[in-house]
Design an enzyme around this catalytic site. Structure first.
Site, PDB file in Angstrom:
ATOM      1  N   HIS A 161      43.048  43.132  35.964  1.00 48.75           N
ATOM      2  CA  HIS A 161      42.332  41.864  35.804  1.00 48.75           C
ATOM      3  C   HIS A 161      40.837  41.992  36.076  1.00 48.75           C
ATOM      4  O   HIS A 161      40.100  41.018  35.913  1.00 48.75           O
ATOM      5  CB  HIS A 161      42.929  40.803  36.727  1.00 48.75           C
ATOM      6  CG  HIS A 161      44.282  40.342  36.305  1.00 48.75           C
ATOM      7  ND1 HIS A 161      44.497  39.164  35.614  1.00 48.75           N
ATOM      8  CD2 HIS A 161      45.508  40.906  36.446  1.00 48.75           C
ATOM      9  CE1 HIS A 161      45.787  39.015  35.366  1.00 48.75           C
ATOM     10  NE2 HIS A 161      46.429  40.062  35.865  1.00 48.75           N
ATOM     11  N   ASP A 370      32.370  40.975  35.327  1.00 41.45           N
ATOM     12  CA  ASP A 370      33.636  40.259  35.460  1.00 41.45           C
ATOM     13  C   ASP A 370      34.605  40.778  34.413  1.00 41.45           C
ATOM     14  O   ASP A 370      34.201  41.063  33.274  1.00 41.45           O
ATOM     15  CB  ASP A 370      33.429  38.749  35.274  1.00 41.45           C
ATOM     16  CG  ASP A 370      34.354  37.922  36.151  1.00 41.45           C
ATOM     17  OD1 ASP A 370      35.415  38.438  36.530  1.00 41.45           O
ATOM     18  OD2 ASP A 370      34.012  36.767  36.449  1.00 41.45           O
TER      19      ASP A 370
END
Length: 469
Positions: A161, A370
């Site tokens: 993730h 991110d």
């Protein structure tokens, strides 16, 4: 091929987050995992948030609707070394290309390996022969190798993730050779973006693994083959849209909207983490007020930053920096009837947050790195298509690979972010509607169902071509 509907999906993550009717909005991993399980059914296995002085506990299973939540308590020392230690002082910074934040301790590395062995042992007690195992995130990279060593033959996939670093960065991590070999014990490896996949490939091309790259995302590694591919995580667009529309009628959201007194709302929602660049974001907003004086008293920035990893010095320092920076900017620009920044160091309920999104003229998502960032996607889905707000998005977030109609900015450049916010605020309605329609189309094509089904299908495909002829 075996029908996925006949098999149980077993999700494994560091923490299990059972859904709450009210409370703080769930993070990206929890949102994605819950959506996959609610649709497919199955088991979510992981830590329950409790610590013990002795051995890890056996799984406690609680069933809600069609999901079994199987959780264990961990030894306090083990958890500190595994989670706060190696996972978040070593793996987290290197995955975000922030090598200066690495704090390595050999005892933490041993704790990381030890807890992964505990996870494997406890998980085996509830596994069935036809289960499909889907492991999530950097905390549990070694889990498949531990399960394989214990004789588990079920298909096992791993989804990361966070970003994955290139070999030139990853080689700085003590234990990176072990981690790469452990990753190759999985049947399927999933990444958010093509860039992350390419970075992983730079690692396994090295002599540590010496991989051969075949067709259709298949990689030959010592001991077998695996599939490595891009599976961008999505959201349930219809659910978010409906939730946001309904939330506008709640008293909490109406109260917030009235308090703006006609001003445009700029909203940011992030965990307190250095990868989110929250201080830089506030300084970029300050630059907006400097460069565009007409925005003063006409815009309000709301930054929601729930506390995370409390007690870890780095994150305590981030909170302190934010408090000082927001206070200084408010002191500099505030008027008797206007405060430039509303800083909330707490979580808010998911429906309330979606209502805030729908009222916000600008969604500000500017991390310096991110993996994906579901806040960006949720902000877009929450908008009223007849009068949508505009997303200002960091070029270094994974979501920028998909949401190309957002206003894309460099989070390291305060002027660029300030100009991006000004562009979003001044954007004509027809342009906003077209950009929003383009982004919604992307979100619907790559929604949470597609993410889950593509990954499970890849696991089943790997099982089929791995069977002896």
């Amino acid at each position: 091929m075996t029908d996925a509907s006949d098999q149980r999906l077993v999700i494994v993550s560091n923490r299990v987050a059972r859904p709450k009717k009210k409370g703080a909005a769930a993070g990206g991993l929890a949102v994605g995992v819950l959506a996959a399980l609610q649709e497919h059914g199955g088991v979510w296995f992981g830590w329950n948030g409790k610590l013990t002085d002795g051995e890890a506990t056996d799984p406690e299973v609680i069933t809600e609707e069609n999901i079994d939540y199987a959780t264990i308590a961990l030894n306090e020392v083990d958890y500190e070394q595994y989670y706060n230690g190696y996972s978040n002082r070593v793996l987290w910074p290197v995955c975000h290309y922030m090598l200066d934040f690495i704090q390595y301790d050999a005892a933490d590395f041993e704790g990381y390996r030890r807890v992964n062995a505990v996870f494997a042992r406890k998980l085996m007690s509830i596994l069935r022969p036809d289960d499909i195992i889907w492991v999530h995130d950097y905390h549990l990279i070694p889990l498949a190798s531990e399960l394989r060593a214990a004789g588990v033959t079920n298909p096992i996939g791993f989804f990361l993730h966070v970003p994955f670093p290139s070999y030139e960065a990853f080689r700085a991590v003590p234990g990176h050779e072990y981690l790469l070999r452990a990753m190759c014990a999985y049947d399927v490896l999933g990444f958010h973006t093509a860039g992350d996949l390419a970075a992983f490939e730079t690692c396994v091309r090295e002599p540590i693994i010496g991989a051969d790259f075949l067709d259709d995302h298949v990689i030959r590694v010592p001991g077998g083959q695996l599939i490595a591919d891009v599976f961008p995580i999505g959201i349930d667009v219809a659910q978010i849209t409906d939730l946001a529309a309904a939330a506008t009628g709640t008293e909490e959201v109406k109260k917030m909207f009235r308090s703006l007194e006609g001003r445009d709302l700029i909203i940011g929602v992030d965990r307190l983490d250095y990868s989110k660049a929250l201080k830089q974001r506030l300084l970029s907003y300050e630059r907006l007020l400097e460069r565009y004086p007409d925005t003063r008293s006409h815009v309000t920035m709301m930054q929601i930053a729930p506390p995370t990893r409390t007690g870890v010095r780095t994150y305590d320092e981030i909170r302190s920096q934010l408090e000082r920076t927001s206070g200084r900017i408010n002191g500099r620009f505030a008027e008797s009837d206007w405060v430039p920044i509303r800083y909330l160091n707490k979580g808010i309920s998911r429906d309330q947050l979606m209502g805030f999104f729908r009222h916000a003229k600008v969604g500000l998502v500017t991390p310096v790195r991110d993996g994906m960032n579901l806040v960006a996607k949720e902000y877009v889905a929450a908008q009223d298509p007849a009068d949508p707000g505009m997303l200002v998005l960091s070029s270094l977030a994974g979501a920028a690979r998909e949401l190309k109609s957002a206003v894309i900015v460099n989070p390291y450049d305060r002027d660029d972010v300030a100009d991006g916010i000004a562009t979003a605020l001044a954007m004509p309605l027809e342009e906003r509607k077209q950009r929003h329609a383009d982004m919604i189309d992307v979100l619907r094509r790559n929604d949470i169902t597609r993410w889950r089904t593509r990954f499970v299908e890849a696991l089943l495909r790997k099982r089929e071509f791995s069977k002896p002829a």
